[in-house]
Design a protein around this motif. Structure first.
Motif, mmCIF file in Angstrom:
data_model
loop_
_atom_site.group_PDB
_atom_site.id
_atom_site.type_symbol
_atom_site.label_atom_id
_atom_site.label_comp_id
_atom_site.label_asym_id
_atom_site.label_seq_id
_atom_site.Cartn_x
_atom_site.Cartn_y
_atom_site.Cartn_z
ATOM 1 N N MET A 125 -10.069 31.088 -28.198
ATOM 2 C CA MET A 125 -9.024 30.273 -28.780
ATOM 3 C C MET A 125 -8.271 29.483 -27.709
ATOM 4 S SD MET A 125 -7.691 29.515 -31.591
ATOM 5 C CE MET A 125 -6.256 28.736 -32.176
ATOM 6 N N ILE A 126 -8.017 30.145 -26.562
ATOM 7 C CA ILE A 126 -7.293 29.488 -25.482
ATOM 8 C C ILE A 126 -8.136 28.360 -24.898
ATOM 9 C CG2 ILE A 126 -6.359 29.828 -23.170
ATOM 10 C CD1 ILE A 126 -5.390 32.543 -24.039
ATOM 11 N N VAL A 127 -9.443 28.521 -24.838
ATOM 12 C CA VAL A 127 -10.324 27.487 -24.306
ATOM 13 C C VAL A 127 -10.257 26.243 -25.187
ATOM 14 C CG1 VAL A 127 -12.728 26.930 -23.804
ATOM 15 C CG2 VAL A 127 -11.841 29.185 -23.224
ATOM 16 N N ILE A 128 -10.236 26.422 -26.483
ATOM 17 C CA ILE A 128 -10.150 25.291 -27.406
ATOM 18 C C ILE A 128 -8.801 24.590 -27.253
ATOM 19 C CG2 ILE A 128 -10.069 24.646 -29.848
ATOM 20 C CD1 ILE A 128 -12.054 26.924 -30.365
ATOM 21 N N LEU A 129 -7.745 25.360 -27.084
ATOM 22 C CA LEU A 129 -6.416 24.784 -26.880
ATOM 23 C C LEU A 129 -6.359 23.964 -25.584
ATOM 24 C CD1 LEU A 129 -3.508 24.618 -27.924
ATOM 25 C CD2 LEU A 129 -3.012 26.661 -26.587
ATOM 26 N N PHE A 130 -6.947 24.484 -24.513
ATOM 27 C CA PHE A 130 -6.985 23.731 -23.257
ATOM 28 C C PHE A 130 -7.814 22.460 -23.389
ATOM 29 C CE2 PHE A 130 -5.890 27.738 -20.798
ATOM 30 C CZ PHE A 130 -4.611 27.295 -20.481
ATOM 31 N N ARG A 131 -8.893 22.505 -24.118
ATOM 32 C CA ARG A 131 -9.706 21.300 -24.337
ATOM 33 C C ARG A 131 -8.913 20.240 -25.101
ATOM 34 N NH1 ARG A 131 -15.631 23.789 -25.908
ATOM 35 N NH2 ARG A 131 -16.099 24.579 -23.817
ATOM 36 N N ILE A 132 -8.176 20.670 -26.099
ATOM 37 C CA ILE A 132 -7.340 19.733 -26.852
ATOM 38 C C ILE A 132 -6.261 19.137 -25.950
ATOM 39 C CG2 ILE A 132 -5.653 19.553 -28.731
ATOM 40 C CD1 ILE A 132 -7.368 21.599 -30.250
ATOM 41 N N LEU A 133 -5.639 19.964 -25.115
ATOM 42 C CA LEU A 133 -4.616 19.461 -24.198
ATOM 43 C C LEU A 133 -5.211 18.492 -23.174
ATOM 44 C CD1 LEU A 133 -2.439 22.643 -23.538
ATOM 45 C CD2 LEU A 133 -1.843 20.609 -24.846
ATOM 46 N N ILE A 134 -6.420 18.751 -22.711
ATOM 47 C CA ILE A 134 -7.088 17.843 -21.773
ATOM 48 C C ILE A 134 -7.394 16.518 -22.452
ATOM 49 C CG2 ILE A 134 -9.248 17.461 -20.500
ATOM 50 C CD1 ILE A 134 -9.121 20.410 -19.686
ATOM 51 N N LEU A 135 -7.835 16.547 -23.702
ATOM 52 C CA LEU A 135 -8.088 15.307 -24.439
ATOM 53 C C LEU A 135 -6.796 14.509 -24.660
ATOM 54 C CD1 LEU A 135 -10.742 16.413 -27.066
ATOM 55 C CD2 LEU A 135 -11.061 14.908 -25.104
ATOM 56 N N ILE A 136 -5.721 15.215 -24.963
ATOM 57 C CA ILE A 136 -4.433 14.539 -25.140
ATOM 58 C C ILE A 136 -3.976 13.922 -23.819
ATOM 59 C CG2 ILE A 136 -1.980 14.919 -25.620
ATOM 60 C CD1 ILE A 136 -2.862 16.975 -27.736
ATOM 61 N N ALA A 137 -4.129 14.658 -22.718
ATOM 62 C CA ALA A 137 -3.743 14.124 -21.409
ATOM 63 C C ALA A 137 -4.597 12.925 -21.032
ATOM 64 C CB ALA A 137 -3.859 15.216 -20.344
ATOM 65 N N LEU A 138 -5.885 12.981 -21.316
ATOM 66 C CA LEU A 138 -6.777 11.861 -21.028
ATOM 67 C C LEU A 138 -6.406 10.625 -21.861
ATOM 68 C CD1 LEU A 138 -9.273 10.968 -19.445
ATOM 69 C CD2 LEU A 138 -10.651 11.730 -21.364
ATOM 70 N N ALA A 139 -6.081 10.841 -23.121
ATOM 71 C CA ALA A 139 -5.662 9.728 -23.973
ATOM 72 C C ALA A 139 -4.352 9.128 -23.462
ATOM 73 C CB ALA A 139 -5.510 10.199 -25.420
ATOM 74 N N LEU A 140 -3.431 9.969 -23.009
ATOM 75 C CA LEU A 140 -2.170 9.483 -22.466
ATOM 76 C C LEU A 140 -2.381 8.677 -21.181
ATOM 77 C CD1 LEU A 140 0.910 9.501 -22.783
ATOM 78 C CD2 LEU A 140 0.933 11.546 -21.366
ATOM 79 N N ILE A 141 -3.271 9.114 -20.330
ATOM 80 C CA ILE A 141 -3.583 8.381 -19.095
ATOM 81 C C ILE A 141 -4.217 7.038 -19.419
ATOM 82 C CG2 ILE A 141 -5.084 8.389 -17.056
ATOM 83 C CD1 ILE A 141 -4.523 11.408 -16.859
ATOM 84 N N LEU A 142 -5.153 7.011 -20.361
ATOM 85 C CA LEU A 142 -5.777 5.742 -20.744
ATOM 86 C C LEU A 142 -4.759 4.782 -21.359
ATOM 87 C CD1 LEU A 142 -9.180 6.979 -22.190
ATOM 88 C CD2 LEU A 142 -8.777 5.784 -20.034
ATOM 89 N N TYR A 143 -3.855 5.284 -22.163
ATOM 90 C CA TYR A 143 -2.813 4.454 -22.757
ATOM 91 C C TYR A 143 -1.890 3.891 -21.678
ATOM 92 C CZ TYR A 143 1.279 3.100 -25.447
ATOM 93 O OH TYR A 143 2.332 2.399 -25.975
ATOM 94 N N THR A 144 -1.524 4.695 -20.696
ATOM 95 C CA THR A 144 -0.662 4.235 -19.610
ATOM 96 C C THR A 144 -1.340 3.149 -18.789
ATOM 97 O OG1 THR A 144 0.317 6.445 -19.497
ATOM 98 C CG2 THR A 144 0.665 4.991 -17.604
ATOM 99 N N ILE A 145 -2.630 3.304 -18.506
ATOM 100 C CA ILE A 145 -3.377 2.287 -17.767
ATOM 101 C C ILE A 145 -3.446 1.000 -18.570
ATOM 102 C CG2 ILE A 145 -5.679 1.677 -16.898
ATOM 103 C CD1 ILE A 145 -5.985 4.652 -16.118
#
Length: 130
Positions: free
Chosen positions: A1-21
């Motif tokens: 469950m924690i692995v899935i949560l970390f994957r979701i957080l990584i996807l959210i962080a990646l989307a935030l970085i792409l939006y900032t760029i």
């Protein structure tokens, strides 16, 4: 469950970085500074908002114009634009023809406007355009 949560957080962080760029490259002030460094013409203006000042760069000099709303033929339009240079030292090399070019570009966007140049630019214009 924690692995899935970390994957979701990584996807959210990646989307935030792409939006900032994306927002960084679409920033109009960044484009204004690039045009100033390359000594190109660039105008930053929100024509729908008469309270926002016009910023434009030409030949490495940053100009700012204050728009004033007034009555034109059948509607309220921008009838006066006061243009000044933020740094008068940047005016070195600007000729009368350059100022006429800037006036022409402003009159294309605001056909009812009267262009008023502030000190020290008005000293160069001996014959004002009407």
């Amino acid at each position: 469950m924690i692995v899935i949560l970390f994957r979701i957080l990584i996807l959210i962080a990646l989307a935030l970085i792409l939006y900032t760029i994306y927002k960084y490259y679409r920033n109009p002030l960044r484009k204004l500074h690039i045009a100033k460094d390359n000594e190109q013409f660039y105008m930053l203006d929100e024509s729908a908002d008469s309270k926002k000042n016009i910023q434009l760069v030409y030949r490495g000099c940053l100009f700012e114009g204050e728009k004033y709303l007034g009555a034109a033929e059948n509607s309220f339009e921008v009838v006066n634009i006061s243009v000044f240079a933020n740094e008068p030292a940047e005016l070195r090399g600007i000729t009368r023809d350059d100022l006429y070019f800037i006036e022409k570009e402003l009159l294309i966007r605001y056909p009812y406007a009267k262009i008023e140049w502030k000190h020290p630019i008005n000293k160069l214009l001996i014959t004002p355009l009407d």
